[in-house]
Design a protein around this motif. Structure first.
Motif, PDB file in Angstrom:
ATOM      1  N   ILE A   1       0.829  -1.367   0.067  1.00  0.00           N
ATOM      2  CA  ILE A   1       0.445  -0.340   0.147  1.00  0.00           C
ATOM      3  C   ILE A   1       0.685   1.000  -0.220  1.00  0.00           C
ATOM      4  O   ILE A   1       1.785   1.012   0.074  1.00  0.00           O
ATOM      5  CB  ILE A   1      -1.504   0.098   1.239  1.00  0.00           C
ATOM      6  CG1 ILE A   1      -1.851  -1.255   1.198  1.00  0.00           C
ATOM      7  CG2 ILE A   1      -1.918   1.385   1.076  1.00  0.00           C
ATOM      8  CD1 ILE A   1      -2.883  -0.886   2.292  1.00  0.00           C
ATOM      9  N   HIS A   2       0.247   2.296  -1.164  1.00  0.00           N
ATOM     10  CA  HIS A   2       0.656   3.478  -0.838  1.00  0.00           C
ATOM     11  C   HIS A   2       0.380   4.328   0.065  1.00  0.00           C
ATOM     12  O   HIS A   2       0.591   4.828   0.818  1.00  0.00           O
ATOM     13  CB  HIS A   2       1.617   4.128  -2.203  1.00  0.00           C
ATOM     14  CG  HIS A   2       1.661   5.168  -2.314  1.00  0.00           C
ATOM     15  ND1 HIS A   2       2.369   5.766  -3.280  1.00  0.00           N
ATOM     16  CD2 HIS A   2       1.911   6.771  -1.171  1.00  0.00           C
ATOM     17  CE1 HIS A   2       2.949   7.002  -3.046  1.00  0.00           C
ATOM     18  NE2 HIS A   2       2.798   7.701  -2.335  1.00  0.00           N
ATOM     19  N   GLY A   3      -1.166   4.546  -0.110  1.00  0.00           N
ATOM     20  CA  GLY A   3      -1.909   5.285   0.784  1.00  0.00           C
ATOM     21  C   GLY A   3      -3.285   5.275   0.527  1.00  0.00           C
ATOM     22  O   GLY A   3      -3.470   4.760  -0.828  1.00  0.00           O
TER      23      GLY A   3
ATOM     24  N   SER B   1       7.228   1.390   4.083  1.00  0.00           N
ATOM     25  CA  SER B   1       8.097   2.188   3.632  1.00  0.00           C
ATOM     26  C   SER B   1       9.776   1.516   2.667  1.00  0.00           C
ATOM     27  O   SER B   1      10.306   1.536   3.056  1.00  0.00           O
ATOM     28  CB  SER B   1       8.448   3.388   4.296  1.00  0.00           C
ATOM     29  OG  SER B   1       9.015   4.363   3.075  1.00  0.00           O
ATOM     30  N   LEU B   2       9.305   1.859   1.664  1.00  0.00           N
ATOM     31  CA  LEU B   2      10.751   1.414   0.608  1.00  0.00           C
ATOM     32  C   LEU B   2      11.709   1.984   1.323  1.00  0.00           C
ATOM     33  O   LEU B   2      12.943   1.715   1.069  1.00  0.00           O
ATOM     34  CB  LEU B   2      10.155   1.064  -0.586  1.00  0.00           C
ATOM     35  CG  LEU B   2       8.810   0.215  -1.648  1.00  0.00           C
ATOM     36  CD1 LEU B   2       8.441   0.453  -2.528  1.00  0.00           C
ATOM     37  CD2 LEU B   2       9.169  -1.238  -0.799  1.00  0.00           C
ATOM     38  N   GLN B   3      11.814   3.699   1.084  1.00  0.00           N
ATOM     39  CA  GLN B   3      12.277   4.329   1.383  1.00  0.00           C
ATOM     40  C   GLN B   3      13.469   3.792   2.216  1.00  0.00           C
ATOM     41  O   GLN B   3      15.130   3.439   2.451  1.00  0.00           O
ATOM     42  CB  GLN B   3      12.107   6.014   2.658  1.00  0.00           C
ATOM     43  CG  GLN B   3      12.916   6.380   1.639  1.00  0.00           C
ATOM     44  CD  GLN B   3      11.832   8.039   1.905  1.00  0.00           C
ATOM     45  OE1 GLN B   3      10.933   7.422   3.082  1.00  0.00           O
ATOM     46  NE2 GLN B   3      12.209   8.940   0.903  1.00  0.00           N
TER      47      GLN B   3
ATOM     48  N   HIS C   1       2.448  10.922   7.687  1.00  0.00           N
ATOM     49  CA  HIS C   1       2.536  11.450   6.297  1.00  0.00           C
ATOM     50  C   HIS C   1       1.053  11.061   5.167  1.00  0.00           C
ATOM     51  O   HIS C   1       0.722  12.180   4.892  1.00  0.00           O
ATOM     52  CB  HIS C   1       4.015  11.332   5.151  1.00  0.00           C
ATOM     53  CG  HIS C   1       3.196  11.878   3.725  1.00  0.00           C
ATOM     54  ND1 HIS C   1       3.595  13.323   3.503  1.00  0.00           N
ATOM     55  CD2 HIS C   1       2.620  11.184   2.756  1.00  0.00           C
ATOM     56  CE1 HIS C   1       3.650  13.608   2.582  1.00  0.00           C
ATOM     57  NE2 HIS C   1       3.082  12.675   1.471  1.00  0.00           N
ATOM     58  N   GLU C   2       1.273   9.711   5.339  1.00  0.00           N
ATOM     59  CA  GLU C   2      -0.033   9.043   4.484  1.00  0.00           C
ATOM     60  C   GLU C   2      -1.326  10.051   5.443  1.00  0.00           C
ATOM     61  O   GLU C   2      -2.534  10.245   4.681  1.00  0.00           O
ATOM     62  CB  GLU C   2      -0.165   7.664   4.512  1.00  0.00           C
ATOM     63  CG  GLU C   2       0.922   7.286   3.634  1.00  0.00           C
ATOM     64  CD  GLU C   2       0.644   8.308   2.019  1.00  0.00           C
ATOM     65  OE1 GLU C   2      -0.311   8.451   1.489  1.00  0.00           O
ATOM     66  OE2 GLU C   2       1.410   8.917   1.164  1.00  0.00           O
ATOM     67  N   TRP C   3      -1.659   9.266   6.675  1.00  0.00           N
ATOM     68  CA  TRP C   3      -2.788  10.110   7.716  1.00  0.00           C
ATOM     69  C   TRP C   3      -2.916  11.489   7.582  1.00  0.00           C
ATOM     70  O   TRP C   3      -3.590  11.979   7.524  1.00  0.00           O
ATOM     71  CB  TRP C   3      -2.124   9.891   9.274  1.00  0.00           C
ATOM     72  CG  TRP C   3      -3.088  10.272  10.220  1.00  0.00           C
ATOM     73  CD1 TRP C   3      -3.215  11.461  10.613  1.00  0.00           C
ATOM     74  CD2 TRP C   3      -4.589  10.006  10.526  1.00  0.00           C
ATOM     75  NE1 TRP C   3      -4.283  11.645  11.549  1.00  0.00           N
ATOM     76  CE2 TRP C   3      -5.168  11.445  10.544  1.00  0.00           C
ATOM     77  CE3 TRP C   3      -5.732   9.120   9.572  1.00  0.00           C
ATOM     78  CZ2 TRP C   3      -6.491  10.707  11.554  1.00  0.00           C
ATOM     79  CZ3 TRP C   3      -7.297   9.049  10.048  1.00  0.00           C
ATOM     80  CH2 TRP C   3      -7.252   9.753  10.473  1.00  0.00           C
TER      81      TRP C   3
END
Ligand code: 5GP
Length: 265
Positions: free
Chosen positions: A93-95, A133-135, A150-152
């Protein structure tokens, strides 16, 4: 909502200055400069009145549908994150993004409701697995919270109209449940579509494969090489799946690749 009335004030002050300076004949250069400033502010003001900010998101928390955006880890690792360990071999999931059919979307709807990891601690292991987070993939916990925060803040605070998503726990658990219910990779596999470093598929075969299994068209996004970076599933506000609007898809060529994962990028 996240209205910014500051531009009303700036606009008013700019025009008062302009009015005063126009009445003093010697300040030609200054008048021109101020005219340019006032014009720029007026353009920004007009955009705001339409509800669109410079970053593309709208100031109203109204929205039409939810787009569950899932990233293909290998493409994101190749293009952006240069991951130091093998990425997951499933869409993560990204968002879950409230969106409008006209292409706008609300963002940052309640800065007072900051992300609190303790509110989603019961979901921790699922979030690490399906919303990583792939970061910081080599150290999954180290920036998970900042990605989720960030997503929230940007998207989750705008989804409250959906009661199942009105709290932090609700927002993240609902997104996780929708991912599981509408899993992408098994749907593609049922139609013979698998990650591969060399086998290209037509865009329509990928979209149709998802539809055959789940009943709706996903959105498909690619990088400039035609590698799939994102697939998204769209939902009405009652969380029934709907076709994603076609303008959410951006793959330019007809053929797309779902790159098989490499051990290290
Ligand atoms: P968006 O604003 O598109 O919802 O989120 C993108 C932001 O999340 C970027 O600032 C990006 O650096 C950060 N981020 C952290 N981890 C990830 C990840 O795994 N994938 C993506 N696409 N963005 C991530």
């Amino acid at each position: 909502t996240c209205a910014l009335p500051i531009s009303h004030i700036i606009l008013t002050v700019a025009f008062v200055f302009l009015y005063v300076l126009v009445s003093i004949p010697d300040f030609v250069a200054m008048k021109t400069f101020l005219l340019a400033v006032a014009t720029a502010v007026a353009v920004a003001q007009a955009a705001q009145l339409r509800g669109i900010s410079s970053s593309g998101c709208s100031y109203s928390s109204d929205f039409d549908y939810i787009m569950l955006t899932e990233q293909w880890p290998q493409t994101e690792c190749d293009d952006t994150f240069h991951c130091s360990v093998k990425p997951p071999n499933f869409f993560t999931i990204h968002g879950a993004w409230p969106n409008n059919f006209d292409g706008s979307y609300p963002c940052n709807c309640d800065s007072s409701d900051e992300f609190d990891p303790s509110k989603v601690s019961s979901l921790h292991s699922e979030l690490v697995e399906y919303w990583p987070s792939l970061q910081c993939i080599s150290d999954p916990d180290s920036c998970l919270d900042s990605f989720l925060s960030h997503e929230w803040s940007k998207h989750g605070t705008c989804a409250r109209e959906i009661s199942a998503m009105s709290t932090q726990l609700g927002y993240f658990s609902t997104a996780l449940a929708l991912r599981e219910k509408y899993e992408i990779l098994p749907a593609l596999a049922k139609q013979g579509i698998y990650p591969s470093s060399s086998k290209w598929y037509s865009k329509s075969s990928v979209s149709t494969a998802f539809k055959s299994e789940h009943g709706t068209y996903p959105a498909l996004q690619c990088d400039s090489s035609g590698y799939i970076s994102i697939m998204a599933v769209c939902f009405a506000k009652n969380l029934t799946a709907i076709d994603c609007p076609s303008d959410n898809s951006n793959c330019n060529s007809d053929s797309v690749l779902l790159p098989d994962r490499k051990s290290v990028v």
